[in-house]
Enzyme design. Structure first.
Site, PDB file in Angstrom:
ATOM      1  CG  ASP A  38      -5.205   0.014   4.260  1.00 52.63           C
ATOM      2  OD1 ASP A  38      -6.343  -0.378   4.585  1.00 52.63           O
ATOM      3  OD2 ASP A  38      -4.941   0.516   3.151  1.00 52.63           O
ATOM      4  CE1 TYR A  66      -4.464   8.698   5.476  1.00 58.02           C
ATOM      5  CE2 TYR A  66      -5.664  10.350   4.220  1.00 58.02           C
ATOM      6  CZ  TYR A  66      -5.653   9.223   5.022  1.00 58.02           C
ATOM      7  OH  TYR A  66      -6.852   8.629   5.358  1.00 58.02           O
ATOM      8  CG  ASP A  80      -0.134  -1.360  -0.265  1.00 62.22           C
ATOM      9  OD1 ASP A  80       0.254  -2.469  -0.677  1.00 62.22           O
ATOM     10  OD2 ASP A  80      -1.042  -1.234   0.573  1.00 62.22           O
ATOM     11  NE  ARG A 173      -4.667   0.990  -0.300  1.00 66.18           N
ATOM     12  CZ  ARG A 173      -5.431  -0.062  -0.401  1.00 66.18           C
ATOM     13  NH1 ARG A 173      -5.116  -1.023  -1.229  1.00 66.18           N
ATOM     14  NH2 ARG A 173      -6.501  -0.169   0.323  1.00 66.18           N
TER      15      ARG A 173
END
Length: 284
Positions: A38, A66, A80, A173
């Site tokens: 993203d 992550y 988010d 998310r």
């Protein structure tokens, strides 16, 4: 030029933006990426060049790592920090570390996850974010994900820093939203960096500026697919392979294998029946 380079994508760019920049920098058109990031996420982006783009889709199932921060007290339209706040609440501080660690541990293993509306998952031929932009809510199919590691790094007020290792297709998310709800509050993802794809780490990456200066490493297709089960063939079998023939691999336990000779990766084969495998994708 054929192979894979690892780019550290910056925040504010789409993955396609990176590809377009590289086309200009490297002076070539045949470039693609594996594993979309993203715009508000930075980190490892695998870029395939030339004939290596044929191997691109076989990177999709690699596990990812992550490093991020989740914020408690509000939920947003996009799950988010880019979205609009739709619900908020007071958060009792300090957050309880033991409770958070228990929640993290409870989420390890396989589970079903529903992708967010702002995502590239397709429903009836259209991406979910296209429906979202039109204000249309559609039924979203759940998918199986797996979390293999979930570490609590630190707590700072209503923000929780974490590291998570998960399967392809996992929306971090949504994990942040789920953690907050399990804790008994609301939450969203504040920031995120992809630090690993398969065996390739953030420290292996080059920035676009470094690539422009020629400061990057070109990985071969064999290196890019190094985690895939491998079968070696001799010259006789190689000739059959180059003609698209099915091959027999006796006592092979894996259904999908990388076929190579002493020099390079040649193709990806998939089990057809018993010991008989057919060509899934030629890489020459």
């Amino acid at each position: 030029m054929d192979g894979m380079i690892l780019v550290k994508k910056e925040k504010g760019m789409t993955s396609h933006d990176v590809v377009n920049r590289l086309r200009r920098i490297l002076g070539m058109r045949k470039i693609g990426h594996s594993g979309t990031l993203d715009p508000n996420v930075d980190g490892v982006l695998c870029i395939f060049l030339g004939n290596a783009t044929k191997a691109m889709r076989f990177m999709e199932d690699k596990s990812k790592q992550y490093h991020g921060v989740m914020k408690f007290g509000s939920e947003t339209t996009t799950e988010d920090s880019d979205g609009e706040v739709v619900h908020s609440c007071m958060v009792e501080l300090p957050l309880h570390e033991d409770k958070l660690r228990e929640i993290f541990a409870s989420m390890l293993g396989k589970s079903l996850q529903q992708p967010p509306m702002v995502s590239s998952v397709k429903v009836n031929g259209r991406k979910l974010y296209e429906y979202f932009r039109e204000g249309i809510e559609v039924e979203r199919p759940v998918r199986e994900i797996e979390i293999t590691n979930f570490e609590l790094v630190s707590i700072d007020g209503d923000e929780v820093e974490f590291i998570v290792d998960c399967s392809q297709g996992t929306y971090v998310r949504t994990i942040c939203v789920d953690v907050a709800r399990k804790y008994g509050t609301l939450g969203h993802m504040k920031q995120l960096t992809r630090t690993r794809v398969g065996c390739f780490k953030l420290e292996d990456c080059s920035t676009l500026e470094q690539v422009a200066k020629g400061e990057y490493r070109l990985f071969s297709v064999t290196e890019a697919l190094s985690g895939m089960p491998c079968v070696y063939v001799d010259e006789v079998m190689k000739k059959k392979l180059l003609n698209g023939k099915s091959l027999y691999f006796k006592n092979c336990k894996d259904d999908l294998v990388l076929v190579r000779d002493d020099q390079e990766a040649l193709a990806v084969y998939i089990r057809q029946e018993g010991d008989l495998y057919k060509c899934e994708r030629g890489l020459w």
